[in-house]
Design a protein around this motif. Sequence first.
Motif, short mmCIF file in Angstrom:
data_model
loop_
_atom_site.label_atom_id
_atom_site.label_comp_id
_atom_site.label_asym_id
_atom_site.label_seq_id
_atom_site.Cartn_x
_atom_site.Cartn_y
_atom_site.Cartn_z
N THR A 73 0.85 -1.19 0.00
CA THR A 73 0.00 0.00 0.00
C THR A 73 0.89 1.24 0.00
O THR A 73 1.83 1.32 0.79
CB THR A 73 -0.90 0.02 1.26
N THR A 74 0.58 2.15 -0.89
CA THR A 74 1.40 3.36 -0.98
C THR A 74 0.97 4.40 0.05
O THR A 74 -0.17 4.39 0.51
CB THR A 74 1.27 3.98 -2.40
N GLU A 75 1.90 5.28 0.37
CA GLU A 75 1.63 6.37 1.32
C GLU A 75 1.11 7.58 0.57
O GLU A 75 1.25 7.69 -0.65
CB GLU A 75 2.94 6.78 2.02
N ARG A 76 0.54 8.53 1.31
CA ARG A 76 0.20 9.84 0.75
C ARG A 76 0.72 10.92 1.68
O ARG A 76 0.82 10.72 2.90
CB ARG A 76 -1.32 10.01 0.61
N GLU A 77 1.07 12.04 1.09
CA GLU A 77 1.52 13.19 1.89
C GLU A 77 0.33 13.74 2.67
O GLU A 77 -0.81 13.67 2.19
CB GLU A 77 2.04 14.29 0.96
N PRO A 78 0.60 14.30 3.86
CA PRO A 78 -0.50 14.94 4.60
C PRO A 78 -0.96 16.23 3.90
O PRO A 78 -0.22 16.80 3.09
CB PRO A 78 0.12 15.25 5.96
#
Length: 238
Positions: A220-225
């Motif tokens: 699962t990829t991350e996302r920036e806040p």
Amino acid sequence: MSQAAASKFPERDISVDEAIRGRKSTRAFLKKPVPHELIAHILDIANRAPSGSNTQPWKVWVLDGKVKDDLVRDILQIYDTTGEGKREYNYYPVNWRDPYQARRRACGWGLYSTMGITRENKKGMHEQRRQNYEFFGAPVGLMFSIDRDMELGSWLDCGMFLQSVMVAARQFGLETCPQAAFCSFYEIIQKRLGIPESEMLVCGMALGYPDEGATVNSFTTEREPLDVFVRWVKELKV
Ligand SMILES: Cc1cc2nc3c(=O)[nH]c(=O)nc-3n(C[C@H](O)[C@H](O)[C@H](O)COP(=O)(O)O)c2cc1C
């Protein structure tokens, strides 16, 4: 196609939030076929995507069964002998820089490490990348094209259409992986599918029922806040 036709297919009761947040690029699929009527229904839902002046610039080429397998064979024959060809348009920056470079690396290494592929394992990376050209084992391959004389705005419209396909598919338990990798083989794809010269290949997409147990799908990829990309405008500059 009417809504009544769709009711033949089991639908998941998911919120828009879950439909969007729960989507992720899926890279292993079950062999279970997807009925043409269901593919058509998903494309019909996505066809409600907005476009500038309702120009609806998207075109979709649907592949499954022998046709898909034959195209995969043709592409892999080229990939295995001469490697990836030149793309017709730059999806990515020519000169990478941060933060995009860092995000791209995190995505690539994240995927490889999920698969236990180390940085030294060039063969493993090659094999993983090669699976792109088999649509990651998906029973359905989609190709998207656009008329060459359409402008940048129409490419935005195609992007909205792509996302609509990916989100709509989830309602029926299907998952996707958008695939720019196919752009490296646009010549053979255009030729074999009969995509006219007046159109350009935008990208491909794998579509099918996800193999939930496959390791690759646990990535699962991350996302920036939000504070990285949202600016609340408090006053206007003079
Ligand atoms: C237009 C487009 C093309 C993509 N091309 C590929 C591809 O060729 N191969 C691949 O494995 N993933 C591809 N991806 C998937 C991205 O890597 C993925 O969307 C990103 O890492 C975010 O992860 P997520 O989709 O799981 O949220 C593509 C995504 C988009 C939007």
